[in-house]
Design a protein around this motif. Structure first.
Motif, PDB file in Angstrom:
ATOM      1  N   PHE A 296      29.165  38.628  52.695  1.00  0.00           N
ATOM      2  CA  PHE A 296      30.086  38.680  51.554  1.00  0.00           C
ATOM      3  C   PHE A 296      31.239  39.637  51.833  1.00  0.00           C
ATOM      4  O   PHE A 296      32.400  39.340  51.534  1.00  0.00           O
ATOM      5  CB  PHE A 296      29.354  39.099  50.290  1.00  0.00           C
ATOM      6  CG  PHE A 296      30.274  39.277  49.115  1.00  0.00           C
ATOM      7  CD1 PHE A 296      30.718  38.176  48.390  1.00  0.00           C
ATOM      8  CD2 PHE A 296      30.726  40.543  48.749  1.00  0.00           C
ATOM      9  CE1 PHE A 296      31.593  38.326  47.319  1.00  0.00           C
ATOM     10  CE2 PHE A 296      31.597  40.700  47.685  1.00  0.00           C
ATOM     11  CZ  PHE A 296      32.034  39.594  46.970  1.00  0.00           C
ATOM     12  N   ASP A 297      30.951  40.796  52.410  1.00  0.00           N
ATOM     13  CA  ASP A 297      32.008  41.759  52.723  1.00  0.00           C
ATOM     14  C   ASP A 297      33.016  41.175  53.706  1.00  0.00           C
ATOM     15  O   ASP A 297      34.222  41.449  53.614  1.00  0.00           O
ATOM     16  CB  ASP A 297      31.405  43.046  53.290  1.00  0.00           C
ATOM     17  CG  ASP A 297      30.738  43.898  52.219  1.00  0.00           C
ATOM     18  OD1 ASP A 297      31.084  43.723  51.032  1.00  0.00           O
ATOM     19  OD2 ASP A 297      29.867  44.716  52.567  1.00  0.00           O
ATOM     20  N   ALA A 298      32.535  40.386  54.665  1.00  0.00           N
ATOM     21  CA  ALA A 298      33.450  39.745  55.610  1.00  0.00           C
ATOM     22  C   ALA A 298      34.374  38.755  54.899  1.00  0.00           C
ATOM     23  O   ALA A 298      35.577  38.696  55.192  1.00  0.00           O
ATOM     24  CB  ALA A 298      32.647  39.034  56.704  1.00  0.00           C
ATOM     25  N   LEU A 299      33.833  37.984  53.975  1.00  0.00           N
ATOM     26  CA  LEU A 299      34.659  37.052  53.207  1.00  0.00           C
ATOM     27  C   LEU A 299      35.679  37.815  52.365  1.00  0.00           C
ATOM     28  O   LEU A 299      36.865  37.440  52.312  1.00  0.00           O
ATOM     29  CB  LEU A 299      33.770  36.186  52.314  1.00  0.00           C
ATOM     30  CG  LEU A 299      34.510  35.304  51.300  1.00  0.00           C
ATOM     31  CD1 LEU A 299      35.456  34.334  52.000  1.00  0.00           C
ATOM     32  CD2 LEU A 299      33.520  34.558  50.419  1.00  0.00           C
ATOM     33  N   ARG A 300      35.218  38.860  51.686  1.00  0.00           N
ATOM     34  CA  ARG A 300      36.129  39.646  50.847  1.00  0.00           C
ATOM     35  C   ARG A 300      37.277  40.214  51.678  1.00  0.00           C
ATOM     36  O   ARG A 300      38.436  40.186  51.249  1.00  0.00           O
ATOM     37  CB  ARG A 300      35.352  40.776  50.172  1.00  0.00           C
ATOM     38  CG  ARG A 300      36.208  41.695  49.308  1.00  0.00           C
ATOM     39  CD  ARG A 300      35.400  42.880  48.818  1.00  0.00           C
ATOM     40  NE  ARG A 300      34.736  43.582  49.907  1.00  0.00           N
ATOM     41  CZ  ARG A 300      35.357  44.422  50.737  1.00  0.00           C
ATOM     42  NH1 ARG A 300      36.660  44.641  50.610  1.00  0.00           N
ATOM     43  NH2 ARG A 300      34.684  45.023  51.687  1.00  0.00           N
ATOM     44  N   ARG A 301      36.992  40.702  52.878  1.00  0.00           N
ATOM     45  CA  ARG A 301      38.026  41.270  53.738  1.00  0.00           C
ATOM     46  C   ARG A 301      39.071  40.217  54.098  1.00  0.00           C
ATOM     47  O   ARG A 301      40.277  40.493  54.107  1.00  0.00           O
ATOM     48  CB  ARG A 301      37.385  41.855  55.002  1.00  0.00           C
ATOM     49  CG  ARG A 301      38.359  42.610  55.887  1.00  0.00           C
ATOM     50  CD  ARG A 301      37.675  43.166  57.126  1.00  0.00           C
ATOM     51  NE  ARG A 301      36.704  44.199  56.794  1.00  0.00           N
ATOM     52  CZ  ARG A 301      35.409  44.099  56.999  1.00  0.00           C
ATOM     53  NH1 ARG A 301      34.918  42.998  57.537  1.00  0.00           N
ATOM     54  NH2 ARG A 301      34.601  45.074  56.686  1.00  0.00           N
ATOM     55  N   TRP A 302      38.632  39.007  54.404  1.00  0.00           N
ATOM     56  CA  TRP A 302      39.569  37.931  54.757  1.00  0.00           C
ATOM     57  C   TRP A 302      40.430  37.543  53.547  1.00  0.00           C
ATOM     58  O   TRP A 302      41.639  37.355  53.674  1.00  0.00           O
ATOM     59  CB  TRP A 302      38.798  36.721  55.272  1.00  0.00           C
ATOM     60  CG  TRP A 302      39.690  35.600  55.735  1.00  0.00           C
ATOM     61  CD1 TRP A 302      40.264  35.458  56.966  1.00  0.00           C
ATOM     62  CD2 TRP A 302      40.118  34.471  54.966  1.00  0.00           C
ATOM     63  NE1 TRP A 302      41.020  34.310  57.019  1.00  0.00           N
ATOM     64  CE2 TRP A 302      40.948  33.681  55.791  1.00  0.00           C
ATOM     65  CE3 TRP A 302      39.869  34.050  53.662  1.00  0.00           C
ATOM     66  CZ2 TRP A 302      41.545  32.499  55.361  1.00  0.00           C
ATOM     67  CZ3 TRP A 302      40.461  32.872  53.218  1.00  0.00           C
ATOM     68  CH2 TRP A 302      41.283  32.110  54.051  1.00  0.00           C
ATOM     69  N   LEU A 303      39.818  37.422  52.376  1.00  0.00           N
ATOM     70  CA  LEU A 303      40.571  37.039  51.182  1.00  0.00           C
ATOM     71  C   LEU A 303      41.615  38.090  50.822  1.00  0.00           C
ATOM     72  O   LEU A 303      42.756  37.757  50.459  1.00  0.00           O
ATOM     73  CB  LEU A 303      39.611  36.841  50.000  1.00  0.00           C
ATOM     74  CG  LEU A 303      38.671  35.635  50.073  1.00  0.00           C
ATOM     75  CD1 LEU A 303      37.640  35.714  48.956  1.00  0.00           C
ATOM     76  CD2 LEU A 303      39.446  34.323  49.993  1.00  0.00           C
ATOM     77  N   GLU A 304      41.257  39.342  50.928  1.00  0.00           N
ATOM     78  CA  GLU A 304      42.165  40.413  50.525  1.00  0.00           C
ATOM     79  C   GLU A 304      43.294  40.655  51.521  1.00  0.00           C
ATOM     80  O   GLU A 304      44.246  41.369  51.211  1.00  0.00           O
ATOM     81  CB  GLU A 304      41.366  41.716  50.321  1.00  0.00           C
ATOM     82  CG  GLU A 304      40.435  41.650  49.113  1.00  0.00           C
ATOM     83  CD  GLU A 304      39.583  42.903  48.967  1.00  0.00           C
ATOM     84  OE1 GLU A 304      39.644  43.760  49.889  1.00  0.00           O
ATOM     85  OE2 GLU A 304      38.868  43.019  47.952  1.00  0.00           O
ATOM     86  N   HIS A 305      43.212  40.037  52.699  1.00  0.00           N
ATOM     87  CA  HIS A 305      44.302  40.174  53.673  1.00  0.00           C
ATOM     88  C   HIS A 305      45.571  39.470  53.183  1.00  0.00           C
ATOM     89  O   HIS A 305      46.683  39.900  53.517  1.00  0.00           O
ATOM     90  CB  HIS A 305      43.865  39.605  55.028  1.00  0.00           C
ATOM     91  CG  HIS A 305      44.878  39.820  56.111  1.00  0.00           C
ATOM     92  ND1 HIS A 305      45.142  41.063  56.641  1.00  0.00           N
ATOM     93  CD2 HIS A 305      45.703  38.948  56.765  1.00  0.00           C
ATOM     94  CE1 HIS A 305      46.062  40.961  57.582  1.00  0.00           C
ATOM     95  NE2 HIS A 305      46.417  39.687  57.670  1.00  0.00           N
ATOM     96  N   ASP A 306      45.410  38.408  52.410  1.00  0.00           N
ATOM     97  CA  ASP A 306      46.554  37.691  51.828  1.00  0.00           C
ATOM     98  C   ASP A 306      46.093  37.075  50.507  1.00  0.00           C
ATOM     99  O   ASP A 306      45.934  35.852  50.389  1.00  0.00           O
ATOM    100  CB  ASP A 306      47.046  36.616  52.797  1.00  0.00           C
ATOM    101  CG  ASP A 306      48.389  36.027  52.393  1.00  0.00           C
ATOM    102  OD1 ASP A 306      48.891  36.397  51.305  1.00  0.00           O
ATOM    103  OD2 ASP A 306      48.929  35.207  53.141  1.00  0.00           O
TER     104      ASP A 306
END
Length: 602
Positions: free
Chosen positions: A227-237
């Motif tokens: 989940f943290d990996a997904l959140r990091r990708w989403l918050e990049h843009d």
């Protein structure tokens, strides 16, 4: 004159004779030998010729074709190109249009890469560098030069790093490099936690992220990491990527997150708060926690744990051809391999084992003819063996399990008689105490914990194998009888999965009969209805099986089929009601104690 003619005739005759002769100084004839035929070989002739051709190449002498790639014009010799490359051989020997052209343009080919390959045709040497290896591989692939393609792939495999493995994986996929793609994919999964910290991951497309997150082979400690990996990708843009949030959230196994994590970090995340599809997924996960009795009906891919999060399976000791295995072998579901962790500190068979407070506790058993009451433990962090207080009674064929903290030693045989006694070890007080005895004497008994109760299943008493089952409530300190199995099962293996008990294999012989009839059949007990039902059978009838749940599968490890100790390991899928074989043990053994440990890294 006559003498001279005679000599001349004799000489002429000797010239035509198959056995050539000569005239000696005394006038008599003598045999002479003709030298044997010889061949002359010049060392490194081919290399010298190619070196000369290479010289002609650089001087542009005798060249008969010019290859054009981008802005680069490369003079070369048709003969050398054709001898080294089937692509050029087909071009120059099959009366194609290019056969008669002096200049040939190769579109979408890198000029520097082509020049390096042409020089390779003359020298057999090509320089592989980080800056040129990908263009070389692409060009070699177009020209069907498999040896160069393989060399480039091996070079890229050595360059794999968390910062570049995603790009190499994509490149391998585009160019159909199967081995490189597989290796890069395995590397990405193995190093997932480091990969997602790099810029290459943040620049992935939504489809690439989906392909990555849906893998069950990710090497993660918990689903929270995914989940943290997904959140990091989403918050990049976030503005652009929010529309992908629900689709990608479906690849996170939300039911396997803790309720607190779901509430604090998922439900309240603004990326998902306004997305209806996301809220449906979150509610599904919360129901999974709120209604545990319905979990068997809520099974899906999102409830199936990733292989790295299910822990490691330990197969401990057992009987083998040497009459007692002492190794503890570890199975990793993610790598599908076994390795030896450590040797037991003493030889014992028919013992019990369980994990208590991140330590492996081994109790009782037999050392030859001697029944033991000793208890030892292995510290997974320190990698050392230690001893614990001994049991009150010597026991082999006992069942061992953990219920609400304490460890229970159930039944067995003390070397003289079958036992119905049960004792409990409290890790806090470090003392053994008796609890209420079972209704029946049971050795080689199967034990398991279900719904905070301890079940004793089957086993053997003084007269026969048993089909009876009883259940212990630690709060009332009482045993109660449950519905019996359809078969008598001594040496039965028992485990719990999806709220049910499973009883595997065993034998039906009386204790005095060594020629047991062994079973491949499996029964499942539902405590809600107090009934047993038959499920799919194992591939081989056997007893003394090690059994545990690993992820969403039931694993049956080793056993004895009446003739040999088995290395067979089978996995049961409750959704499909099917067994399939997985990687076997390193050696055959019966009666291994099988436990799961989450703190080990493989």
């Amino acid at each position: 004159m006559k003498k001279v003619e005679k000599v001349e005739k004799l000489y002429a005759c000797s010239e035509t004779s198959s056995s050539k002769q000569s005239i000696s100084s005394t006038g008599t004839t003598a045999s002479i030998s003709t030298p044997q035929d010889e061949s002359f070989k010049l060392d490194k002739h081919a290399e010298r010729c190619l070196r000369t051709m290479e010289d002609y190449l650089y001087k542009q002498q005798l060249t008969d074709v010019i290859l054009i790639a981008g802005q680069k014009r490369i003079p070369a010799h048709r003969l050398v190109l054709s001898a080294n490359c089937e692509y050029f051989a087909a071009m120059f020997t099959n009366s194609l249009r290019e056969t008669f052209q002096n200049e040939i343009e190769l579109k979408e080919v890198d000029g520097d890469a082509l020049w390096g390959i042409v020089r390779y045709f003359y020298t057999g040497i090509i320089d592989l560098l980080e800056d040129n290896v990908e263009t070389l591989l692409a060009t070699a692939s177009l020209l069907q030069l498999s040896s160069i393609v393989e060399a480039c792939c091996q070079f890229l495999i050595k360059q794999l790093h968390p910062s570049n493995c995603l790009g190499i994986r994509r490149f391998a996929d585009i160019h159909g490099c199967t081995n490189l793609l597989h290796t890069a994919n395995v590397y990405t999964n193995d190093h997932f936690m480091e990969v997602v910290k790099n810029q290459e991951y943040l620049l992935l497309t939504a489809d690439d992220v989906a392909m990555l997150l849906q893998s069950d082979d990710l090497n993660v400690t918990s689903e929270e990491s995914v989940f943290d990996a997904l959140r990091r990708w989403l918050e990049h843009d976030p503005k652009i990527r929010q529309k992908e949030s629900s689709r990608l959230l479906a690849y996170v196994k939300l039911p396997l997150l803790t309720p607190a994590f779901l509430t604090d970090y998922v439900e309240n995340n603004e990326m998902f708060r306004e997305q209806r599809s996301s809220q449906v997924l979150i509610m599904e996960a919360l129901k999974y926690h709120l209604l545990p009795e319905r979990r068997p009906m809520l099974q899906s891919n999102r409830t199936r744990p990733r292989k790295a999060t299910v822990g490691q399976l330990l197969s401990i000791g057992g009987m083998d051809t040497l009459k007692g295995a002492t190794t503890i072998d570890v199975f990793s579901l993610r790598t599908n391999t076994w390795r030896t962790l450590v040797n037991m500190s003493s030889k014992r068979s028919q013992f019990g084992a369980a994990v208590v407070e991140k330590k492996l506790v081994v109790a009782g058993g037999r050392d030859g003819l001697k029944t033991l009451n000793t208890v030892e433990c292995f510290d997974f962090n320190a990698k050392t063996w230690g001893s614990l207080p001994p049991m009150t009674i010597h026991r082999h064929g006992l069942g061992v399990t953990v219920l609400e903290g304490p460890l229970y030693a159930v039944g067995g045989h003390d070397g003289w008689s079958f036992l119905n006694t049960v004792e409990r070890w409290d890790p806090t007080t470090r003392q053994w105490t008796y609890i209420s005895p079972m209704c029946s004497q049971r050795s080689t008994v199967g034990v398991a914990v279900l719904n905070d109760k301890l079940y004793a299943v089957g086993g053997r008493d003084n007269s026969s194998s048993l089909s009876t089952v009883e259940c212990y409530d630690p709060h009332s300190n009482k045993w109660t009888s449950c519905a019996p199995m359809s078969r008598r099962r001594g040496g039965v293996a028992v485990a719990v999965m999806n709220g049910c008990l499973y009883a595997l294999g065993g034998h039906d012989a009386p204790s005095s009969n060594p020629h047991a009839s062994r079973f491949d059949c499996v029964e499942r007990y539902d405590p809600k209805t107090d009934t047993w039902t038959t499920v799919a059978s194992m591939s081989i009838a056997r007893d003394a099986i090690g059994v545990t749940v690993l992820g969403d599968k039931l694993l049956a490890v080793g056993g004895y089929d009446g003739q040999q100790y088995l290395s067979l390991v089978e996995a049961y899928d409750p959704l499909l009601n099917e067994w399939h074989q997985v990687t076997p043990l390193n050696s055959g053994r019966a009666g291994p104690c099988v436990v799961i440990e989450n703190s080990l890294t493989f």
